[in-house]
Structures are given as structure tokens and as C-alpha cells.
Scaffold this motif. Structure first.
Motif, PDB file in Angstrom:
ATOM      1  N   THR A 145      -2.729  -6.851 -11.940  1.00 25.30           N
ATOM      2  CA  THR A 145      -2.752  -5.793 -11.439  1.00 25.30           C
ATOM      3  C   THR A 145      -2.737  -5.924  -9.836  1.00 25.30           C
ATOM      4  O   THR A 145      -2.203  -5.328  -8.769  1.00 25.30           O
ATOM      5  CB  THR A 145      -3.777  -4.676 -11.827  1.00 25.30           C
TER       6      THR A 145
ATOM      7  N   LYS B 125       1.842  -5.719 -14.658  1.00 25.31           N
ATOM      8  CA  LYS B 125       0.940  -4.915 -14.735  1.00 25.31           C
ATOM      9  C   LYS B 125       1.070  -3.967 -13.370  1.00 25.31           C
ATOM     10  O   LYS B 125       1.290  -4.241 -12.385  1.00 25.31           O
ATOM     11  CB  LYS B 125      -0.508  -5.642 -14.820  1.00 25.31           C
TER      12      LYS B 125
ATOM     13  N   MET C  61      -3.592  -1.088  -9.474  1.00 26.88           N
ATOM     14  CA  MET C  61      -4.441   0.003  -9.737  1.00 26.88           C
ATOM     15  C   MET C  61      -4.267   1.186  -8.982  1.00 26.88           C
ATOM     16  O   MET C  61      -4.866   2.324  -9.159  1.00 26.88           O
ATOM     17  CB  MET C  61      -5.758  -0.693  -9.813  1.00 26.88           C
TER      18      MET C  61
END
Lengths: 345, 345, 345, 345
Positions: D185, D207, D210
Motif C-alpha cells: 500500500t 495493493k 491507503m
């Protein structure tokens, strides 16, 4: 509550904190660490305001140990609260589906939609007569005539009826027509309104504020319970984040989290939580898979002509197809949809 | 409003959109791009709901062109709105300072604080008699007796007085005592309350919702103006973000942004926007440097014993020292603090 | 660290926690409350992972007491770190202004801008040669030739030069040309890169991640310091929130918060923090009023033709006028701008 | 792209915009509204930077019409991308489960866990050898020896293996051992790394950052595809919001949204998205119900002694029980788990 002292807090400062703790009828428990002294406050900390303690000389910060809500907590009341209305149980094994338009617009509209959603398996009719709208120039709802039409349509189809109340003054009026009082996301911390529905004799559907934490949602529920009304459902309806593709972000984690923290039924509103008709189906399946006790969904007979929230409303056909898929997911988690009785009208 | 069609939208779908536009009395303007057809809707788009258009077949998305507020906008009213009360002008060249405790707690407390803040240079006394509190177990304010004490203390010191109103039912009562009605962050979208203060004959201090956009704040102001009350101040009081070190995040960008978008005075609340006494000074200086028309600050005679919000309250001494520093920053941006007359009591 | 046990934790569960604490070489301190038992862990908690403790049976939650960073903290190093480069002191009494284009585009462009910003009072030239861009189809920077042009322009004007490094492999190359290495917001937690600049012999300008907390920013700085490079500036450049009117939200609270928590110089980037040219001036004044040690600002000779970030770039004229206003605000907080010597070229 | 002019834009300003459009080889399409003139730009707008246009005199704002990514979009590539590895198809009808520890800690640990997760039905082993950790004082992973142990354990059980790569320099090394390269992330916008894995001959698990939007995730994927590697999976792993009860907020809406916007397989990481072991089960069921093509889950043989992320790791027993429940949910949405062959070792 634990009070952390600054690295070089003096004996006098520590002494003042200890004295204040005893003055308020609590016991103190001192623990001397390598870099910090910490003081435990023993007793029911709920009435204490950590911020006031942070003002004392030499205090670095203050940590609460207990959850600030009590009546709402599963710790206090381990069994699920089941709210039963006219034979429909909310919060038990079966999952309820509430459906209907964002706003009541006419007798024809609400009757047509009520029959649609009943036929598809809903047990509760939703619809707004008092609409909190961002713009003063938007349609604000039909008011009391809308309540009458909702009641009529619910009675004609044997559905229960939930509708929003937006002001403490109108609680008695809305309670006269509705089976369940809804508190909207913008009113989750409208304490006059929480107080008023806390004294009403109707179950309450409390929506999470769009930027409220799970704890704040439970504190808002605590207001209602603390005024004597224990029949409260909490509703996850999407929170505000930086993401702009969807209208809100459905906080799916909140569903199992709420089931652990509280005994109250947990409802999910996938229509507002996504804001996009084509995501409602997936979000609804996810809600049931995650353990929701019910759903509240926007359905319209002519979404493209709806006076509000058209983009997130399903057609009757889409809704009926979705309910069938939801029933399969419910079974996969050992539950079932509380499908309404066939329409007799 | 601009309607973007999907890549392979059919002629029939485009035709249906055009027909709907004309049906509603607007003109359409078609533009054929390489990958998309876009349709301009010509006319006042404010009453249109983009979401309803997104429901039409073949529509990909819909973009608003105009701002949804009008009375509030600087475009509509280019000069600054200046609210004058008892010789104090808010929104003009000089900057007002409102100060006082979070809650009125007793006659002695509010009189002592009123004298403190007056002596230091404040022109408006703040204090809460009706307190929206997250917990039902916290102190909820003194109610009407608190209003009386606030009025007394304001009159004794020659200060104006601002206090929060939390329910439409109490607007007449609060308006009887207060010079300015405050709408708190949790009530920014309490439309019954916006409606009620829109009909009151008192200026309003409207706080931004803790997760509201600048546009939503201006829409909430529009509600008040559209009900006939043009004396509104908008207040940046910190927004909710992922940061946890501070209680809120002061959105300092909002100050110049609001000054560009609206003619209404812009106030900043550095106490709530930081939640930490030791950051209030820097945040206040920043607010003035960024162009704020006023500040509202929590001051307490005994912060460590305050019944609410102690951690963000300044002592009288800290406040007085800060006002002196603020006066220097005000001068550096060619403004001055609207310092009150010396106390004669 | 404080370990809070669940309400009905058994003696065996408490015993297991105590045993584990001793096994790891810490001392435990038991405190029996009314509803919870809490256990203090005495010793340096920094190497402990609270999450691991939450796995133990009977544990409800775990609270850290100490800050997780050390070298970076003001507690560890009370005096301000002042970074001196070629006679320019960063972090001392005077405030530095870094200015220049988002990207170096040509020799003519960077020389013209360098002279502009020098004449207006900047002491450090900024400009990107390696550009992290959201789209693979956007201009990615000139690479090494851009570094050469930046160095040339800096030398021709007597300015220092700061430029971004985006990969650990390029640290030696960039360090050859630049006076200060910049780590961008998307790389704040790029640990390979933090490691690499931690071993470089150049000061580092570390930008806060757009969704990083203040604590995470200080932890990223700690990486660099822990690898031996103590010359680090931390930079607030706006965080991501739900607000969409501005590109980011300038967290002005972070400025005084960082000044309290760390001894490192604090820089503010009002260009990225607002994303709108017309807000840069107010945001810059706010930053200085709040206590920033420096600013980094985008200036372009032809913003409307800039290959990146045009909308937030000032013209040379706008920049020069702004610097004059900033100087007045600096004085009002008892500081001054570190204005560069006149150009001799 | 649509350019909206300010209310009183002059003919000269409009003319300058039109001239600039033609200068760049696009066609302009003028539309005169009641309050605003808007200009459509006809041609492939992807290389244009809206911000640059906002700099032109008289321009109010600029709206993009096309999505900024292409190779990644379902519009460009309507069929699902199915990545087949060793007989395991990712992105097809069946759903893959990746499982394993946060970090490889020892041969015994990884072998035991690999057997556990294989027996329970996983087809891909996860585990970190290079760990991006917030603190420089935390365990940073075993490095290459960890990669060797992962490969060994995968081969011993017939599992595929996915592991994170944190720096472009280590891509060749990690690609030597791993079947799938994971980008974490914090590295979603590490463009050097995206470039490097774009040139690797291994599938990539990307990913979501965030605090990245869905669009930014797809733009990061576009980087990889634009460098020639089309075997990319995108992974929702929770985003950062104001909620603090959970470590992140699982954006379940992103699952159906991504399935509509892109042809790439969509994976969900319920371990990081919740951060709490007791929520992983419900979040995993929700992910499958919402349409995810796979899950990546943390499992540990001794979660309470894990060197990282213990609190969100399941025991082998918990994992096995969960997989059985997931299989039922998969069936309810007409899919099935891609259960691995029985272990022969």
C-alpha cells in the motif's frame, strides 16, 4: 482512566493529581515507570472528562479505559435485542428488508411502489414525507399528507412503515402514522431530537452520522435508551471519505463490529452507502454476508423521474431480482429473509 | 449542466435525453466528441437534480456548471456583508474577538470571565447554556438560567453576547437574551433549526459541520438567507480527518476560499479546531493572517475545573497575552482588532 | 504500555500476561479496578508491538504510553536543529523561502525563474527533474539534464538548490547536483529511499505523506536520523480529506504541533496544500504566523504553459508582491525572512 | 474536456482559449449558456492537464470527460483478464485464497503454516521477507533467506507463492523466487517500482494506497500495463478514514466498482482492512458476496508470538473453519473456491 505524567513531573504535581482524584471520591493507583509516572483512577470513570484532567500541571495525557456507553453495550446486555412489530421480528434469526422511495410523491406512486416491494418480499415500507435536503430550493417533502399516504399504502399491503422525523416538535405527529421512527444521518447528534424519540413509544431506526465513529453512533443510541426507549436499531449508511467515485463509503467492518459491541439490531442502507444503483446489489449481498439484521433500500417505479435520489433507486424489477439473490446469501450464513406474506388487497 | 453520454449511446438514447430537456423548458446543445457525445443543458440548472439525469438510458455522468447557492455567493452580492451591532462591525476592516467559557456554570464564573475577556480586548462574550454533548451522562448546560447569567454578565461589561441554540422550539427564548444566535457544528444541516433562525431577527453565527464541505456550509447559509435573515457569519471550526493528535484539523484554506466565494463574514474557532490549549495561539495568528474577520475563543477562569472542554480553554492571562500578539498580526495584514471600550461597571 | 484486561478475565489469563511480561525482561504493575484489571508494563516499550499483546487471552486492549520515535523528539533533543548551508540557516530565527517551477523544462525557463525568485528574496531554488506523476502519459521530468540545468541556474544566481529524488538508485546522482534532497509525499514511507538518504551526506526535505499522521511523519524522519543523517526538515504539504474545493487541506495545526514534538525545522508547501494559485498567498501568511521555519513555493514564468502544476504556480510578479507581505507577517511574530543577497552575475 | 468560463468573461478571453485549443490540434465547440459560456474540447483529452487550462484568463474551471486510464479500463478490454499460473486461474469463475504469515520468521514457522493453509484450501502462500515497517526499530524482515524459505515451503506443499518487493533494485531477486510480486500500500505510487515490475515477467498483486482513490489505483495499474506487463491484480486493503475502532475501513463498494471499471482481477485483503482478527471472517464473507476474485489473509501458527501484525492473524484452526463458511457464500453467488489439491509431501 489512566493519567500519564510528563517525564519530569514534580512530586508536587503528582501530589496535586492524587489529591484531586480523592477529592472527587475515586482511588488512585501510582505506577512509577522508567520514563513516566502513570496514575490509575479507580472507580466508574464515565462521569469524568479526560480533557479536564489534561489541564492539571504536569499531566501529559489521559487515557480512558471504559467504553463511554453502558445501556447500549453488549457487555451490559449480552443477548440480542429483538424488536417485534406485528409479527415481524427485527434482530432475530431472520433478516428484514425495508424498501420504498426516497420521497412520497403521490398516492399513485406510493401505492404502486408498496405493492411492488411487498410482492418482491419486503416487510417494511420506507418513504420520506419530511426530507432534509442540502438545498433550500430542492423538494422538501409532502409533509403530513405524505404521512397519510404512506400509512394508507402500508395498510393496503400489510407492510409496516418507517419514515423520518426531522424535528422534536414533529415527533408526536410522525409517531401517529409510523411504525418506526427514522433519525437521519444529519440528525444523529441532534440531541433534542434524540431526547424526543427517547420518550416516544415507537421503535427507532438511528442512522450513523456520515462522519461519526462507531462509538459516537452508540453514544447517540445511548441517549435514546437513557430516556427510556429501548427499541432502537442502528444503521450503517456509508461514511464520508476522500473517495469520490461513490457517494459514500460503506463501512462494512462496522457491521460485525457493531454486532460485537452492542445488542441492538444492525441495519445497512446500501442505497445511500453507494449512491449508485448499479452497486446496490453487491453492497446488499455484502451486508448480509457480514451479518446485518436488515436492509433499507430505495425503490422507485420511475427512478428517472424521482424528485430525489433517483440515481441510487432500483426499479421494482431490479429489486425483485435482487431479493432472490439475497435470499441465497442469507442461507449461506445460516439465516433467512423475513419474507412478507402474499399481498391480500 | 453537462450530460456525458456513454461511448456507444444510441441515437434513441440521445434523443430521449434531448426530449426530456425540452420537456422541462430548457434548451439542449449537442456536442459530438471522438469517444463521447456530450449535451449541454442551457437555462438555470439549480432546480435540476443531476442524479435524476444519470438514471436515463445511455447517460454516463452529469456535471453541474453553476454553484448551487445564490444569495450567499459573492457573484450575486460582490461587496462584503458588514453586520453592525451596538457599534461593533463584523465583516468590515477590523477583526472581532469573541471569548468566554464553553459553558456558563455560575454567576461568579461568568462575571469573572466576562470582565477578564473585556479587559483583554474582546467585544463579544461567548458561553453555552444549552450544550450538545456526546454523552447523555455529561453536563448538558444550565438552560434558561444560564441565558440570564450570560445577559447579565454581558450587560455588566458592555459586551455583546453569542450563545448556541439547539432546537427550533428554543429559538424565541434564546433570541430574547442573545445578540447573536450560534448554530453548532452538529446542527449545520438541521434544517428545522436553519429555518427557525432564518425567521429570527438576530444575526446568526453558523458553524461548519465537522465533515461538511465548503459548498455545504454555504448551502446551509443559503437556507437562512432564503428565509429572510441576511445577517449570517460562517465559521470554520475544524474538520474531521484521520489525524488524531489534534481534536480536529483547522482547514485554514477555507478562510481565503470562503472570502472569495461569499460576501458573508468569516469567523474561525481555533479552540475547537485544535482541541489543545497550547495550539490555540498559533492557530489564531494563522486565522488572522489568512484573512479571518473574527475569532471565537474559549477562556475560563479555572480551566482545570471547567465542566466541559477544559483542555482547549485559555486562562485569562494567556488570553490577554495572545490578544496582544494577534493585534500585531492584524496590523501586518492591514487590519486591526476591534478592541472593546474600557470596562465601566 | 498499559494492558487492559476484559471484564471477566480469569486469574489464569492475568497470570499468563504477567508471565509473558517477565519473560521479555519487563516488570509488571497490577491495578485492580472496579470493572477492569489493568497491567502496567515497566521498561522501554518502544520495541514492543501492542498488537501482539492484544492476541493474549483475556486482553481487551493495549495502550502505548511513550512516543514511538526518539532521535526526532524534542524530549530527546530540546534545542532547535539549525541546518546551515552556504551561510543560510534553516530552523533558526529567520525564515527561508524556497521557490521555483514544479518541473525544469528548459535552460531558458529555469534561468529566468531562478533570477526572478532570487530578485524577489528567495534563497533556495526548487525544481523537479524526476517527477512522480499520477499518469504514465504525463511528462515525467527531464532526468539528469534537468539536474544539470538546476545546478547551473542555482550557481548563476547564488541560490541553494533542492530537488526531488524518487528512487534509492538515484540518490548518489541527485546528491551530486543538489544541496538538499527532497522526498515527496508519495515516498514518505518508501523505506528503501529513507534508508538511502539516511546514508547520504546532504540535508533532506521530507514531505508529509498526504494521508500520514504527524506521528508517522516523525517516524519517517526517525528512519533517516537512525541511519546517521541528522539534517532533516519536515514539510507539511496538505493532507487528503473529504473537501474537494481545494486539492488538499493544509493542516495548519501541524505547524505548532511539530514545533512542540520535534527539534527539526518545519517547512510548509502552500502550493500543493491548496492547489489553487489564488489561495497560496493567504496560506503562506498563515504558515508564517503559525511558526513555520520556511516555505516552498511554485513559481513559473509562464504558468499557463507549465508542463505540470500550472494552476498552483505564481507568476514572478505575484511571488515578489507576496514576499513583501510575508516579510511583514514574519516581523509580527518576531522573525524575519532570510532574504538572499542581491544577484551578482 | 469542458472548459467553463467565468460569468463575465470577455470575448478576448474566450478567443484566447479557442486559439489555444486549436494551437494544440483540438477542435473547440462553443456553447453560450444563460450565466456561463462553456467550451467543449474535442479530441483525446488524456494528454491535457486541466490545471494548465485553469490558468488562462477568464476560465472558471475545467472538467474532464474521459477516464485518464486506458489499458486498464473495461471499455478498452471488455473481457475479464484471467491470470493462469500452474493451473490456478485468477480472475475466472473460481475464487482464490492466498494465506500465510505477515513475515517469514523461520523454516519451522513457514513450513508449518504452509501445510496448515494448504490443508484448509488455500492455493497461494503469502509471506513477507522484505517488510516496510513504520518504525526503524521494528523487525524489517529476513531478506533473501526469507525468500528461500518461502520458496521451499511453497514447493513442499504445491502452493504458489506471493511476496512483497519494496525497491526496484530487488525486483530481479524477488522475481527469482516468487510466483507473484506484491506491491504494498505504501508503494502504490512508487513509480520507479511500478516501472520495474512493469518490465518483470511475473504477475503483480497491486495493493491500493491507503488513501488512494479507485481512479488512482487504476492509474497505478496503468503504469505497469503501459510497461508491458498485463498480468496485474488490484487489491482493496482498506482505506484510511476518521474511524479508529478498526485499523482501516474496508471499502467494499470498491469491489463492484472495480469490476465495472476494469477487466483486471480484484483481490481483497480483509486482514489489513480490519486489523482485528475477530472481524476478518465477516469481512471475508462480505468480499466474496460483493464479487471479489480472491482473498489474501494472514494466518499464523502462534499469532500471539508473531513478530508483526499478530492482532489480525488467524490461527490455522480459525482459518480452516472460515474457508468452509466462505465456500458456502461463494456458491450463493454462483462461484466456487479454487481449492488446492490435497497435500502430497
Amino acid at each position: 482512566m489512566v493519567i500519564v505524567m510528563r517525564p519530569f513531573a514534580t512530586k508536587k504535581e503528582v501530589g496535586a493529581v492524587l489529591a484531586r482524584i480523592e477529592e472527587l471520591g475515586y482511588r488512585a493507583h501510582l505506577s512509577q515507570g522508567v520514563e513516566r509516572t502513570i496514575i490509575g483512577v479507580i472507580g466508574d470513570e464515565r462521569p469524568l472528562d479526560p480533557a479536564a484532567w489534561e489541564m492539571l500541571e504536569g499531566v501529559e495525557n489521559v487515557v480512558r479505559i471504559l467504553k463511554p456507553y453502558k445501556l447500549t453495550s453488549r457487555e451490559f446486555h449480552p443477548e440480542n435485542t429483538v424488536i417485534t412489530l406485528n409479527g415481524v421480528a427485527i434482530g432475530g434469526d431472520s433478516i428484514v428488508v425495508m424498501a420504498g422511495p426516497c420521497s412520497v410523491e403521490s398516492r399513485a406512486q406510493i401505492h404502486e411502489i408498496a405493492h411492488m416491494v411487498k410482492a418482491a418480499g419486503a416487510t417494511i415500507l420506507r418513504g420520506g414525507a419530511f426530507k432534509p435536503r442540502t438545498s433550500p430550493y430542492s423538494f422538501q417533502g409532502m409533509g403530513e399528507p405524505g404521512l397519510q399516504l404512506l400509512r394508507e399504502a402500508a395498510d393496503a399491503t400489510g407492510l409496516l412503515m418507517v419514515t423520518e422525523v426531522v424535528s422534536p416538535m414533529e415527533v408526536p405527529l410522525v409517531a401517529q402514522y409510523a411504525d418506526i421512527l427514522q433519525l437521519g444521518t444529519r440528525n444523529m447528534q441532534n440531541y433534542s431530537l434524540l431526547h424526543a424519540v427517547g420518550e416516544a413509544h415507537k421503535p427507532v431506526l438511528l442512522k450513523r452520522g456520515m462522519s461519526s465513529t462507531i462509538e459516537e453512533l452508540l453514544m447517540a443510541a445511548e441517549y435514546i435508551l437513557s430516556h427510556g426507549n429501548y427499541r432502537v436499531m442502528v444503521c450503517e449508511r456509508g461514511i464520508r471519505t476522500f473517495e469520490t467515485y461513490t457517494r459514500n463509503t460503506l463501512d462494512i467492518n462496522a457491521v460485525p463490529a457493531l454486532k460485537q459491541l452492542t445488542h441492538l439490531p444492525v441495519i445497512v442502507d446500501p442505497s445511500h452507502a453507494t449512491g449508485k444503483r448499479e452497486l446496490v446489489d453487491a453492497a446488499s449481498r455484502a451486508a448480509i454476508a457480514a451479518g446485518a439484521d436488515g436492509l433499507i433500500i430505495e425503490v422507485h417505479n420511475h427512478p428517472e423521474r424521482a424528485l430525489s435520489d433517483g440515481a441510487q433507486s432500483l426499479t421494482g424489477e431490479q429489486f425483485a431480482a435482487m431479493v432472490k439473490r439475497l435470499a441465497r446469501v442469507a442461507e449461506a450464513v445460516d439465516r433467512r429473509l423475513a419474507v412478507g406474506e402474499p399481498v391480500v388487497a
